[in-house]
Design an enzyme around this catalytic site. Structure first.
Site, PDB file in Angstrom:
ATOM      1  N   SER A  17      10.139  11.986   9.473  1.00 42.32           N
ATOM      2  CA  SER A  17       9.571  13.338   9.623  1.00 42.32           C
ATOM      3  C   SER A  17       8.056  13.319   9.400  1.00 42.32           C
ATOM      4  CB  SER A  17      10.264  14.343   8.700  1.00 42.32           C
ATOM      5  OG  SER A  17       9.930  14.107   7.355  1.00 42.32           O
ATOM      6  N   MET A  94      10.210   1.597   3.314  1.00 43.89           N
ATOM      7  CA  MET A  94      10.895   1.448   2.033  1.00 43.89           C
ATOM      8  C   MET A  94      10.856   0.034   1.450  1.00 43.89           C
ATOM      9  SD  MET A  94      11.440   4.512   1.562  1.00 43.89           S
ATOM     10  CE  MET A  94      12.451   4.606   0.085  1.00 43.89           C
ATOM     11  N   ILE A  96       8.523  -3.027  -0.555  1.00 40.15           N
ATOM     12  CA  ILE A  96       7.296  -3.311  -1.290  1.00 40.15           C
ATOM     13  C   ILE A  96       6.607  -4.480  -0.604  1.00 40.15           C
ATOM     14  CG2 ILE A  96       6.369  -4.094  -3.495  1.00 40.15           C
ATOM     15  CD1 ILE A  96       8.866  -2.711  -4.767  1.00 40.15           C
ATOM     16  N   LEU A  97       5.352  -4.287  -0.262  1.00 36.70           N
ATOM     17  CA  LEU A  97       4.625  -5.316   0.483  1.00 36.70           C
ATOM     18  C   LEU A  97       3.901  -6.260  -0.469  1.00 36.70           C
ATOM     19  CD1 LEU A  97       3.191  -3.028   3.298  1.00 36.70           C
ATOM     20  CD2 LEU A  97       5.140  -4.587   3.437  1.00 36.70           C
ATOM     21  N   ASN A 111      -0.389   5.128   2.231  1.00 38.39           N
ATOM     22  CA  ASN A 111       1.026   5.415   1.981  1.00 38.39           C
ATOM     23  C   ASN A 111       1.157   6.839   1.464  1.00 38.39           C
ATOM     24  OD1 ASN A 111       3.856   4.741   1.420  1.00 38.39           O
ATOM     25  ND2 ASN A 111       3.282   4.753  -0.742  1.00 38.39           N
ATOM     26  N   HIS A 113       3.589   9.192  -1.114  1.00 36.37           N
ATOM     27  CA  HIS A 113       4.610   9.102  -2.159  1.00 36.37           C
ATOM     28  C   HIS A 113       4.947  10.521  -2.622  1.00 36.37           C
ATOM     29  CE1 HIS A 113       6.940   7.272  -5.332  1.00 36.37           C
ATOM     30  NE2 HIS A 113       6.398   8.156  -6.170  1.00 36.37           N
ATOM     31  N   THR A 145      -2.587  -0.705  -2.591  1.00 30.36           N
ATOM     32  CA  THR A 145      -3.086  -1.896  -3.282  1.00 30.36           C
ATOM     33  C   THR A 145      -1.870  -2.695  -3.730  1.00 30.36           C
ATOM     34  OG1 THR A 145      -3.162  -0.673  -5.357  1.00 30.36           O
ATOM     35  CG2 THR A 145      -5.219  -0.788  -4.104  1.00 30.36           C
ATOM     36  N   ASP A 149       2.441   2.015  -5.662  1.00 28.85           N
ATOM     37  CA  ASP A 149       2.152   3.441  -5.878  1.00 28.85           C
ATOM     38  C   ASP A 149       0.985   3.654  -6.842  1.00 28.85           C
ATOM     39  OD1 ASP A 149       4.268   4.086  -4.183  1.00 28.85           O
ATOM     40  OD2 ASP A 149       5.709   4.217  -5.820  1.00 28.85           O
ATOM     41  N   GLU A 178       4.016  17.273   2.245  1.00 27.09           N
ATOM     42  CA  GLU A 178       3.710  15.940   2.794  1.00 27.09           C
ATOM     43  C   GLU A 178       3.257  16.056   4.239  1.00 27.09           C
ATOM     44  OE1 GLU A 178       6.600  12.803   2.211  1.00 27.09           O
ATOM     45  OE2 GLU A 178       7.440  13.805   0.467  1.00 27.09           O
TER      46      GLU A 178
HETATM   47  C1  GRF Z   1       9.024  10.874   2.125  1.00 28.28           C
HETATM   48  O1  GRF Z   1       9.470  11.699   1.077  1.00 28.28           O
HETATM   49  C2  GRF Z   1       7.916   9.982   1.644  1.00 28.28           C
HETATM   50  O2  GRF Z   1       7.109  10.570   0.657  1.00 28.28           O
HETATM   51  C3  GRF Z   1       8.659   8.817   1.048  1.00 28.28           C
HETATM   52  O3  GRF Z   1       9.754   8.630   1.907  1.00 28.28           O
HETATM   53  C4  GRF Z   1      10.078   9.861   2.550  1.00 28.28           C
HETATM   54  C5  GRF Z   1      10.053   9.605   4.022  1.00 28.28           C
HETATM   55  O4  GRF Z   1      10.503  10.716   4.756  1.00 28.28           O
HETATM   56  N1  GRF Z   1       7.788   7.667   0.941  1.00 28.28           N
HETATM   57  P1  GRF Z   1      10.356  10.710   6.325  1.00 28.28           P
HETATM   58  O5  GRF Z   1      11.030   9.443   6.840  1.00 28.28           O
HETATM   59  O6  GRF Z   1       8.905  10.761   6.666  1.00 28.28           O
HETATM   60  O7  GRF Z   1      11.092  11.937   6.802  1.00 28.28           O
END
Ligand code: GRF
Length: 222
Positions: A17, A94, A96-97, A111, A113, A145, A149, A178
């Site tokens: 989204s 999802m 960790i790099l 990113n 969060h 970095t 987070d 977001e």
């Molecule tokens: C979001 O809440 C974002 O903050 C977190 O993962 C979720 C991703 O949602 N890192 P979407 O795939 O963008 O809908």
């Protein structure tokens, strides 16, 4: 001010989204850049459908196809570098790099969060916030970095936490913010308005402080 049209790639693992909200603002002409690819680690990610609908190329770099994290990340770097993007956007990615990839895109990987960092890093941030009993929560867009987070903060937006909220209700309220914060951070990046000094991100005024615009510790940010 540097307003040249830039390019970015999006890394997403799921529903996408945020990816969609970014594309919508690009299409509305509010971000002077184009998305050159979606890269995902999840072949079932709904973000893939969104990319298809928008005519954006998709690359699946699935973790399980590689023997270890190192070879996975090398493949990920190759996938990103194929497009030579100005910015790498982690939108619900999802994994960790590791340092190789993070340092390669220092100052040009961001990113989102779903908490007001540094509170509640890691997974299930919204649930962590409800359990802790905070009265204000929100989201953070930050440069990436090596520490998870914990990179320099670009934008934060807050929401109230109400009695009776659970993680899902709060997540929905935060997600709405977001979808505003992330495109706005990308717009600021591509209009050359951001600068980084140590861990402080500033938003420059092109008239008052033109020398700061688009700088990363004094060097050009992109
Ligand atoms: C979001 O809440 C974002 O903050 C977190 O993962 C979720 C991703 O949602 N890192 P979407 O795939 O963008 O809908």
């Amino acid at each position: 001010m540097n307003e040249k049209k830039g390019t970015f790639v999006v890394l997403a693992s799921g529903r996408g989204s945020n990816f969609q909200a970014i594309l919508d603002q690009v299409n509305a002409g509010n971000i002077p850049a184009s998305c050159c690819a979606l890269i995902t680690d999840n072949p079932d990610a709904y973000a893939i459908e969104r990319a298809g609908a928008a005519g954006i190329p998709v690359q699946v770099v699935a973790f399980r196809s590689f023997p270890d994290k190192g070879s996975y990340e090398s493949a990920l770097i190759s996938a990103i570098d194929l497009y030579n993007p100005d910015l790498v956007v982690l939108a619900g990615y999802m994994r960790i790099l590791g340092n190789a990839i993070v340092s390669r895109y220092a100052g040009r990987m961001i990113n989102i969060h779903p908490s007001l960092l540094p509170a509640f890093p890691g997974l299930h941030a919204q649930e962590q916030a409800v359990r802790y009993g905070v009265k204000v929560a929100g989201c953070t867009v930050h440069f990436v970095t090596e520490d998870m987070d914990a990179g320099p903060v670009i934008i934060q937006r807050s929401v109230p936490v109400f009695a009776g909220d659970d993680g899902a209700l709060l997540a929905e309220r935060i997600l709405h913010e977001e979808h505003i914060a992330f495109p706005e951070a990308i717009r600021l990046f591509f209009t050359g308005r951001l600068y980084i000094e140590g861990r402080i991100v500033g938003i420059c005024d092109p008239d008052a402080t033109p020398d700061l615009c688009g700088r990363h510790n004094g060097e050009e940010l992109r």
